[in-house]
Scaffold this active site. Sequence first.
Site, PDB file in Angstrom:
ATOM      1  N   PRO A   4       0.777  -1.178   0.149  1.00 42.69           N
ATOM      2  CA  PRO A   4       0.024  -0.091   0.040  1.00 42.69           C
ATOM      3  C   PRO A   4       1.065   1.183  -0.107  1.00 42.69           C
ATOM      4  CG  PRO A   4      -0.192  -1.305   2.241  1.00 42.69           C
ATOM      5  CD  PRO A   4       1.030  -1.899   1.320  1.00 42.69           C
TER       6      PRO A   4
ATOM      7  N   ASP B 166       5.828   2.213   2.210  1.00 39.51           N
ATOM      8  CA  ASP B 166       5.023   0.928   2.560  1.00 39.51           C
ATOM      9  C   ASP B 166       4.283   1.500   3.840  1.00 39.51           C
ATOM     10  OD1 ASP B 166       3.817  -1.190   3.265  1.00 39.51           O
ATOM     11  OD2 ASP B 166       5.435  -2.601   2.751  1.00 39.51           O
ATOM     12  N   HIS B 167       2.984   1.922   3.399  1.00 36.24           N
ATOM     13  CA  HIS B 167       2.138   2.255   4.637  1.00 36.24           C
ATOM     14  C   HIS B 167       1.892   1.106   5.829  1.00 36.24           C
ATOM     15  CE1 HIS B 167       0.090   4.811   7.144  1.00 36.24           C
ATOM     16  NE2 HIS B 167      -0.538   5.733   5.882  1.00 36.24           N
ATOM     17  N   ARG B 168       2.113  -0.217   5.462  1.00 40.56           N
ATOM     18  CA  ARG B 168       1.842  -1.066   6.369  1.00 40.56           C
ATOM     19  C   ARG B 168       3.075  -0.948   7.467  1.00 40.56           C
ATOM     20  NH1 ARG B 168       2.589  -6.362   2.516  1.00 40.56           N
ATOM     21  NH2 ARG B 168       4.338  -5.035   2.234  1.00 40.56           N
TER      22      ARG B 168
ATOM     23  N   VAL C 286       5.222   1.784   7.611  1.00 38.59           N
ATOM     24  CA  VAL C 286       5.692   3.374   7.875  1.00 38.59           C
ATOM     25  C   VAL C 286       4.355   4.133   8.019  1.00 38.59           C
ATOM     26  CG1 VAL C 286       6.884   5.458   7.222  1.00 38.59           C
ATOM     27  CG2 VAL C 286       7.700   3.209   6.844  1.00 38.59           C
TER      28      VAL C 286
END
Length: 550
Positions: free
Chosen positions: A346, A522-524, A526
């Site tokens: 994501p 990577d929003h998972r 960060v």
Amino acid sequence: MAKQVIKVPDLGGADQVDVIEISVAVGDTVAEEDALIVVEGDKASMDVPAPFAGKILSLSVSEGDKVSEGDVIGEIETDVAGDSAEEPAEEKAEAPAQEAAPAPAAEKSAPASAPAGEEAEQDIVVPDLGGADAVDVIEITVSAGDEVGEGDSLIVVEGDKASMDVPSPAAGTIVSIAVKEGDKVSTGDVIGVMKTVSGGGAPAPAAAESKPEPAPTAAPVPAAAASQEPPAAPQKDHHLERDHTVSAEVYAGPAVRKLARELGVTLNKVKPTGPRNRVTKDDLHAYIKEQVKKAESGAVGVGGGLGIAKMPEIDFSQFGPVKTEPMSKIHKLTAANMARNWLNVPHVTQFDDADITELEEFRKSMKADAEKHGVKLTPVPFLLKAVAAALRAEPSFNVSLHNDGEHIVRKDYVHVGMAVDTPKGLMVPVIRDVDKKGLYELAEEATAMAIAARDGKLKPRDMQGACFTISSLGAIGGTGFTPIVNSPEVGILGVSKLSVQPVWNGKEFMPRQMLPLALSYDHRAVNGGDAGRFMTYLVGVLSDVRRLLL
Ligand code: CAO
């Protein structure tokens, strides 16, 4: 030590059943009751168990063979002194006869012969369950008024180890069903009434058919076992053994399992709607329908058919002349990695401009000196150094997600990848320990890596182990782009072409050299806050390179 033949035990009247699985190999040591082979008839599957503990000497059947009661399937060496293989054990059996099976109720209630063409009502009885008693009714597959054929499943019962269909004893119409799901039934119990049209005498119920002679034993006894002392405990219910062929965790009747195997469906993928989470035939059909629909639309994933659609095949020659060329290995690899990362990660991309006016002045002032050292000082070594400092200052970016989905890997080293545009495709060599190297050393290494990449001389290790990647398109142009995270890294910096911009300093607009930066992450792994801090630190360092010394 004794050699014993292993024979197919009483199959409850079934004949010529399929061997669907060979569960052991010659030389295997097995315990008594271990499954040796699995057989399947029209209505149920069952294990053929080892009559004794011992070593398998031979197997005389293969998958796909057909076997009947009494057929030899192999030999076993037991540590019990006993009969030789040449003399089938059952013929020497002197085991005390077990209690005779109660005659199936159907035999008692079978209708008297009726003239041909006349309708007659007959009880439907539970056939020989092979010694199992008080088994659960887990599915009622017909209702009053239904037309059924001989052998059609009427109810499904389940014992400790497996389930089986109770088949219709004849073709006819169901008048009534006297049991419901959750009831317990035993051999001979009347489960309903059906109307049959006699053809010169009503057909005998299934139980009676399967046991035309008075049943000699209450439970099937594996043939070879008959030469041994009869077991103290009642024989196991081998008619209702578990079905190994799909998944032991899934509840489904033998007919459903058979159909699933024929259709190549893994049963535990099918959503069960039956009682006790049981997969019914309707569930299987619904699953197949859904899969066919998906395959036809090319859609996968979630989103009610709005998932990722398959790319249509297009004949481009219909629009004009074309030439089709093979993709290079690197191009194919990059394409696969990009698609994997784009679909799995994501992404969020954050933008900022760094005022590198002073950095550029400093860089230009150092150019001649750098050349004396044999290096070309472009903005890239400064970017490498600034990113390394940011990774140390904001370690939330110096991580990878663990494959188990439950851990995060924090790195105490700072290796940075640098995207290099080569004639064969994109390559990302990795510069190690960037935080520990000086600007000239980084400039030298970056140039050497870029040359090696373009000459196709990079080794696999040169492209492994990066914590973060810089993709600089500054020399080429563009005001901004959104780079794709190079997983398992969690961040990538896209650098575009610097340009002179009017910047307000509180009193006036000043011409400043602004470097556009885009940070994808990577929003998972960060969060936006971490990314904001990382970017702000990076911009600060690039705006005032003296901070790199701090
Ligand atoms: N803005 C303006 N000018 C820039 C710049 C920027 N952001 N970055 C570099 N330049 C200048 C350099 O200063 C140099 O100018 P001078 O020769 O006048 O000093 C010139 O552009 C050429 O630089 P370079 O390409 O020789 O070296 P580099 O250190 O800037 O870049 C490398 C090295 C390997 C990063 C680059 O050659 C490259 O391959 N970039 C492409 C990366 C890429 O493809 N990314 C996309 C990945 S996703 O598809």
